[in-house]
Design a protein around this motif. Sequence first.
Motif, PDB file in Angstrom:
ATOM      1  N   LEU A   1       0.833  -1.194   0.000  1.00  0.00           N
ATOM      2  CA  LEU A   1       0.000   0.000   0.000  1.00  0.00           C
ATOM      3  C   LEU A   1       0.874   1.252   0.000  1.00  0.00           C
ATOM      4  O   LEU A   1       1.993   1.242   0.522  1.00  0.00           O
ATOM      5  CB  LEU A   1      -0.912   0.003   1.226  1.00  0.00           C
TER       6      LEU A   1
ATOM      7  N   ALA B   1       1.028   6.647   3.479  1.00  0.00           N
ATOM      8  CA  ALA B   1       0.034   7.687   3.757  1.00  0.00           C
ATOM      9  C   ALA B   1       0.670   8.984   4.236  1.00  0.00           C
ATOM     10  O   ALA B   1       0.031  10.043   4.213  1.00  0.00           O
ATOM     11  CB  ALA B   1      -0.967   7.188   4.794  1.00  0.00           C
TER      12      ALA B   1
ATOM     13  N   TRP C   1      -1.206   5.618  -6.753  1.00  0.00           N
ATOM     14  CA  TRP C   1      -0.574   4.414  -6.211  1.00  0.00           C
ATOM     15  C   TRP C   1       0.527   3.930  -7.155  1.00  0.00           C
ATOM     16  O   TRP C   1       1.596   3.507  -6.720  1.00  0.00           O
ATOM     17  CB  TRP C   1      -1.620   3.329  -5.980  1.00  0.00           C
TER      18      TRP C   1
ATOM     19  N   ASN D   1      -4.892   7.777   5.564  1.00  0.00           N
ATOM     20  CA  ASN D   1      -5.256   6.944   4.417  1.00  0.00           C
ATOM     21  C   ASN D   1      -6.571   7.396   3.801  1.00  0.00           C
ATOM     22  O   ASN D   1      -6.738   7.375   2.583  1.00  0.00           O
ATOM     23  CB  ASN D   1      -5.351   5.471   4.846  1.00  0.00           C
TER      24      ASN D   1
END
Length: 747
Positions: free
Chosen positions: A393, A396, A589, A662
């Motif tokens: 991921l 953030a 991303w 996030n």
Amino acid sequence: MAEPTAEQIRDNQIYRQMGLTDSEYERVVARLGRLPNYVETGLFGVLWSEHCSYKSSRRYLKQFPTSGPQVLQGPGENAGVVDIGDGIGIAFKMESHNHPSAIEPYQGAATGVGGILRDIFTMGARPIAFLNSLRFGSLEDAHTRYLFGNVVAGIGGYGNCVGIPTVGGEAVFDDVYRDNPLVNAMCVGVLPADKIVKGTASGVGNPVFVVGSRTGRDGIHGATFASAEDPHEKERSAVQVGDPFLGKLLMEACLELIETGAVVGIQDMGAAGLTSSSAEMASRAGGGIELFLDKVPVRENGMTPYEMMLSESQERMLVVMEKGKEQLAFDILAKWGLQIGEIGRVTDDGMLRLWFHGEQVAEVPVKLLVDDAPVYDRPVAAPQEAPAKHVPLPNADVNLKDALLGLLAHPSIADKRWIYRQYDTTVKAATRVGPGSDAAVVHVPGTDRAVALACDGNGRYVYLNPRKGGAIAVAEAARNIVCTGGTPLAITNCLNFGNPEKPEIMYQFAEATAGMSEACLALNTPVVSGNVSLYNESRGKDIFPTPVIGAVGVVEDERYVTPSSFLQTGSAVILVGPDDDALDGSLFWQQQAGQAAGDAPRFDLDEEVRVQRFVHTLIRKRLVRSAHDVSEGGLAVALAEMCIDGGMGLQVEVAEARDDANHRLGWLFSEAQSRVCLEVRAEDVERVLEEAKALGVPAAVLGVTGGFTLTVRDGRGTWLEVSVSELKDVYRKTLQEAMDRPVSQAG
């Protein structure tokens, strides 16, 4: 040098060099009952190529919806035609010129534009607009800058010369396209709905003419070249050379010839040249055709029948006239200073028969050439796991302002005026909305109507989830038509994929086309024309699976035309569509991870239908000042673009205050689908929200236009604040600065 004998072709496997596999050659021999000669083997080589016969993809193309009350002509002709009312038809089609553009970018792109132009006026339609969809590698690479710059120059060079505006398109940059750029060209034309011209060779004894340019040796084996696994291994001679000034004359001459009513059938000599045009026209009529090749106007000495049949010299048409009206063709072509040769006649025996100086050099059944090409059910294998399953991921803890500016500076998002300032976008003064908006809008001459036109596709989404990504491509194209004030009618497509001999590539194709079909059915946008480009692979690396959608819609009243940038200060901005903060498939991303990541973005087809109908209804009630869909880059980029082009700021108040980094990232940069930003008058907000609630469409007020910054805050504080001037500076300079750097022809 003497041509190889039929026995030498078999024994030395020369047929492989002509594009046939061992099993395909054996199939030809079995069906003919004899060995084909050199010319005949060449005919099968090009017409049975992937580029002409769609042998790997045909079974999947059958699932597309292709009919509806708005469809006047579906797939199978040179272009599709839809009815926009008032007795007016719109002809349109998109085609690829990927492989030629990778080798000879200027001519590859220019001849792509010329070829799609001919497909449109062949239908009897007067072309009114071009669009294009481009994919390249990173602009950090000097060779990519060379390819990109010359492709754009080739598109502009041809389109500008023929006097037709280039009104829209898209350009995407990703390393996966470095060795295989995609150059997809779309053309749109207008014609009386009851005067569609077909590409048929009917009427026994009717004369057959080749008109336009003389035939040369350029482009021989262009169709088989486009079906090769690695185009870089092929010769530059397989790339055609265009002449836009001659193309303009040919367009006018053909339209005048069609106007006489004496044309039985007409077809462009595109891929496979005289071979495909003659055989396909005879096949559509269920008859045969006989050609006398020594009567073909040529520009080079000593051309053989093989070379004449396979040449892809540009600016040529095959025309079948009514017997007894031959002089009309000679007079009109002479008036425009173009070549014409009466080279054959229509027969009824189902054969393609070729003569050269009194000697028969080929005789093969038309049905075997065109209709009985092999259709492969290639192995399909889903990947063992999702392609981006293990991508971590994104972090953030990033500066949100820097993240937004980084997205605006990405060449896929950044302002494209470096491209379209090289195009004539307003010639003939019919362009109502040009490049830079969600969709282009072009007035239809002689009517009160306009057409909305869009090109869309996101290969990253299809790579991550082929079925969902295919559906999204159709949905976004239709959504852009709706946001600009149009009613979507139908689509064309270019299906750009890798090597079909790999089971995972065929899985991508099968799933993507299934998703496209589902979206077309739900959105009532049948597929009326299109193109498949496979073998977009070099050095073992395939491109992202990239179906590109060209959508056409009607704007019944030009008062419905809706801009995509803010118009007035003090307006309310409403987000229509789902609340979603997942970063799946997002460019943000990808930038963070260095590769495509997650699943494709959130997408619900039923929700998409409701959102599009709702926005369409609001525009027709004159409740919308401007509209812009949320796509690449997410909500933050969509709002920034509306600010930049509108020259004003926006103050956003996020309703839900959450101490969650996030969530903030996702809220700003999620590329969840079925979302549209609407600018409405303050006094209309309650009405819009009430109508949304009644239809079950999510809608929420984001903020108010005005000031000099894009500011996003919630009850806990300010997320980001950036001046419109800084947004504009970053957005506008990226492509210019990249293309000011040196280029390199070395690949």
